[in-house]
Design an enzyme around this catalytic site. Structure first.
Site, PDB file in Angstrom:
ATOM      1  N   HIS A  69     -59.801  -9.004 -11.858  1.00  0.00           N
ATOM      2  CA  HIS A  69     -59.171  -8.621 -12.409  1.00  0.00           C
ATOM      3  C   HIS A  69     -59.172  -7.413 -12.110  1.00  0.00           C
ATOM      4  CE1 HIS A  69     -61.351  -5.243 -14.638  1.00  0.00           C
ATOM      5  NE2 HIS A  69     -62.651  -6.106 -13.910  1.00  0.00           N
ATOM      6  N   ASN A  79     -65.316   3.407  -6.114  1.00  0.00           N
ATOM      7  CA  ASN A  79     -64.621   3.451  -6.882  1.00  0.00           C
ATOM      8  C   ASN A  79     -63.713   4.454  -7.808  1.00  0.00           C
ATOM      9  OD1 ASN A  79     -67.298   2.958  -7.593  1.00  0.00           O
ATOM     10  ND2 ASN A  79     -66.793   3.715  -9.349  1.00  0.00           N
ATOM     11  N   CYS A  87     -70.294   5.966 -19.355  1.00  0.00           N
ATOM     12  CA  CYS A  87     -70.485   6.950 -20.890  1.00  0.00           C
ATOM     13  C   CYS A  87     -72.074   6.308 -20.835  1.00  0.00           C
ATOM     14  CB  CYS A  87     -70.224   7.053 -22.152  1.00  0.00           C
ATOM     15  SG  CYS A  87     -68.946   7.669 -22.015  1.00  0.00           S
ATOM     16  N   GLY A 102     -66.998  -8.879 -10.913  1.00  0.00           N
ATOM     17  CA  GLY A 102     -67.639  -8.175  -9.596  1.00  0.00           C
ATOM     18  C   GLY A 102     -69.257  -8.028  -9.804  1.00  0.00           C
ATOM     19  N   THR A 103     -69.462  -7.322 -11.222  1.00  0.00           N
ATOM     20  CA  THR A 103     -70.030  -7.152 -12.318  1.00  0.00           C
ATOM     21  C   THR A 103     -71.659  -8.594 -11.416  1.00  0.00           C
ATOM     22  OG1 THR A 103     -69.996  -6.586 -13.586  1.00  0.00           O
ATOM     23  CG2 THR A 103     -71.967  -6.479 -14.119  1.00  0.00           C
ATOM     24  N   GLN A 151     -62.864  -3.232  -5.236  1.00  0.00           N
ATOM     25  CA  GLN A 151     -62.239  -1.870  -4.490  1.00  0.00           C
ATOM     26  C   GLN A 151     -61.362  -1.873  -2.961  1.00  0.00           C
ATOM     27  OE1 GLN A 151     -60.736   0.504  -7.665  1.00  0.00           O
ATOM     28  NE2 GLN A 151     -62.503  -0.549  -8.972  1.00  0.00           N
ATOM     29  N   THR A 199     -70.055 -24.459 -15.851  1.00  0.00           N
ATOM     30  CA  THR A 199     -68.800 -25.116 -15.523  1.00  0.00           C
ATOM     31  C   THR A 199     -68.121 -24.219 -14.843  1.00  0.00           C
ATOM     32  OG1 THR A 199     -69.140 -26.476 -17.995  1.00  0.00           O
ATOM     33  CG2 THR A 199     -66.842 -26.573 -17.101  1.00  0.00           C
TER      34      THR A 199
HETATM   35  N1  PLP Z   1     -68.250  -3.173  -8.145  1.00  0.00           N
HETATM   36  C1  PLP Z   1     -66.934  -1.589  -8.423  1.00  0.00           C
HETATM   37  C2  PLP Z   1     -66.717  -1.318  -7.438  1.00  0.00           C
HETATM   38  C3  PLP Z   1     -66.154  -1.538  -9.691  1.00  0.00           C
HETATM   39  O1  PLP Z   1     -65.835  -1.057  -9.471  1.00  0.00           O
HETATM   40  C4  PLP Z   1     -66.356  -2.874 -10.732  1.00  0.00           C
HETATM   41  C5  PLP Z   1     -65.170  -2.349 -11.154  1.00  0.00           C
HETATM   42  O2  PLP Z   1     -64.829  -1.638 -12.545  1.00  0.00           O
HETATM   43  C6  PLP Z   1     -67.415  -3.651 -11.167  1.00  0.00           C
HETATM   44  C7  PLP Z   1     -67.536  -3.955  -9.079  1.00  0.00           C
HETATM   45  C8  PLP Z   1     -67.132  -4.992 -11.687  1.00  0.00           C
HETATM   46  O3  PLP Z   1     -66.359  -5.413 -11.422  1.00  0.00           O
HETATM   47  P1  PLP Z   1     -66.195  -6.820 -12.947  1.00  0.00           P
HETATM   48  O4  PLP Z   1     -65.308  -5.760 -13.718  1.00  0.00           O
HETATM   49  O5  PLP Z   1     -65.440  -7.895 -12.922  1.00  0.00           O
HETATM   50  O6  PLP Z   1     -67.158  -7.189 -13.052  1.00  0.00           O
END
Ligand code: PLP
Length: 427
Positions: free
Chosen positions: A206, A156, A363, A71-72, A184, A242
């Site tokens: 995950h 989230n 945090c 996600g990040t 989410q 990859t």
């Molecule tokens: N976006 C949201 C709304 C999330 O809740 C999270 C994880 O907490 C992320 C992005 C980040 O996802 P990842 O853990 O796959 O990098």
């Protein structure tokens, strides 16, 4: 080991047995999916089948799926990539519209663009329930200098579902790319990319029972964006690296289960969540439920945040919280403030009682920050610091809920006493 109640499924959720089996199976295959020989081609086929499966499950096209590390990365790719792609075509400095309750994976790249690339940022405010105002989005889109708009599908921390279908419509009318973080939302509400009409959608493995370290950006094939990772150009030259075929194949299994089981899953967690919310409001004096009141069953006690009519809606779409009976809250989310307590102290007391939950907010260097989401919703700082999130998932049982209901009143009493002593020592 003593049974623990794991109520932090929004942070991560156990891997599904079917996803684990698929991971193990594919991990035995040899061959780089980009190699031209037979071994490589057969692993590549696994990747392409996963791509097709995810696209079919989420109402998209295989050519739209860009596999990432999660996600990040998907959020960073969408925000920075769309900004860099669009900026040269706009009057500079280009503007970014972003909701003020985004996850840090969106918030921080937006702030980075402002401090390093001269982006002008307009933070879209939210009402007391955490919903973005459509009127503000429409107003912000009136100027011709918007590079992109980003509003998450569901929050989230407090679980608020955003009117992303209407926001996508407004962005399309204005010719502005719209990105939504659906990390989410998948598995909790129906997620159909074509129906919502977003240009870019972030998903993560995950959070839905797949392995860590894999996700996707679902990007309208008519759009391109500037890469943030350069190298082999494996994903339409937009993303390099990859392919992790085992993780991708396993992710596709997790998406499939999340989508086909979504109605039953939502009903399961909603029932348990409603019991949890009612019991906490009844047994913990002063407890405040943050975010929208659940549409089902829970009697809105005095501790429920007030509803607000600030979000206009046209048509009905339960997936995006639109329509008269729509639930504006994710079914697996319960988020409370316990005024007078420190969220972290409560978390540790519950941890000692065998319950895993979260304060929901980040945090900074070990110092707990009041949640930016709650502050944006108008919650004051001490109350924001007094918060806890319980997030329910597939493995959650009635016993888990009862464990919280048994342990929480005493934990709140102790944390409040500690809070008073700290306040006295400071004064
Ligand atoms: N976006 C949201 C709304 C999330 O809740 C999270 C994880 O907490 C992320 C992005 C980040 O996802 P990842 O853990 O796959 O990098």
């Amino acid at each position: 080991m003593k049974h623990r109640a794991y109520l932090d499924h929004a942070a991560t959720t156990p891997m599904l047995p079917a996803a684990r089996s698929r991971w193990l199976q594919v991990s035995e295959f040899v061959g780089n999916p980009s190699s031209l020989h037979t071994a490589g081609r057969s692993v590549r086929q696994v990747v392409e089948e996963a791509r097709e499966s995810i696209a079919a499950d989420l109402g998209s096209r295989p050519s739209a799926i860009i596999f990432t590390s999660g996600g990040t990365e998907s959020d960073n790719l969408a925000v920075k990539g769309l900004f860099w792609q669009r900026q040269p075509r706009l009057e500079t400095p280009a503007r970014v519209l972003a909701s003020s309750i985004e996850h840090h994976a969106v918030l921080d790249p937006v702030e980075w663009l402002a401090s390093h690339e001269g982006a002008k940022v307009e933070w879209l405010g939210v009402d007391a329930q955490g919903r973005v105002s459509l009127d503000q989005v429409a107003e912000a889109l009136r100027t011709g200098d918007v590079a992109l708009c980003t509003v998450m599908w569901a929050n989230n921390e407090v679980g608020t579902i955003e009117p992303v279908r209407r926001i996508a419509e407004l962005c399309r009318e204005a010719g502005v790319p719209f990105h939504t973080d659906a990390v989410q939302a998948v598995g909790q509400v129906p997620v159909n990319v074509a129906e919502v009409g977003a240009h870019a959608v972030t998903i993560s493995s995950h959070k839905i029972g797949g392995p860590f370290g894999v996700g996707a950006l679902i990007l309208d094939p008519a759009l391109t964006l500037t890469p943030i990772l350069h190298g082999g150009g494996q994903e339409r030259d937009i993303r390099s690296g990859t392919f992790d075929a085992a993780a991708i194949a396993s992710f596709a299994v997790a998406v499939h289960h999340a989508v086909i089981e979504q109605p039953a899953h939502a009903a399961h967690v909603r029932e348990l969540r409603d019991r949890l919310v009612s019991a906490i409001l009844e047994s913990v004096p002063g407890a405040i439920l943050n975010g929208p009141a659940p549409a089902s069953g829970v009697s809105p006690a005095s501790g429920v945040s007030p509803a607000s009519g600030a979000s206009a809606a046209s048509g009905a779409s339960p997936a995006t919280g639109e329509g008269p009976d729509a639930d504006l809250r994710l079914p697996g989310n319960a988020h409370f403030s316990f005024p007078g307590c420190e969220g972290d102290a409560l978390l540790m007391l519950l941890d000692a009682a065998g319950i895993d939950c979260s304060t929901g907010s980040a945090c900074t260097a070990g110092i707990p920050e009041p949640s930016h989401v709650l502050l944006a919703m108008g919650v004051d700082e001490p109350t924001a610091r007094a918060s806890l999130r319980f997030s329910l998932g597939r493995s959650t049982t009635q016993d888990d809920v009862e464990a919280v209901v048994r342990a929480l009143p005493a934990a709140v009493e102790r944390a409040a006493r500690a809070g008073k002593l700290t306040a006295r020592a400071r004064s």
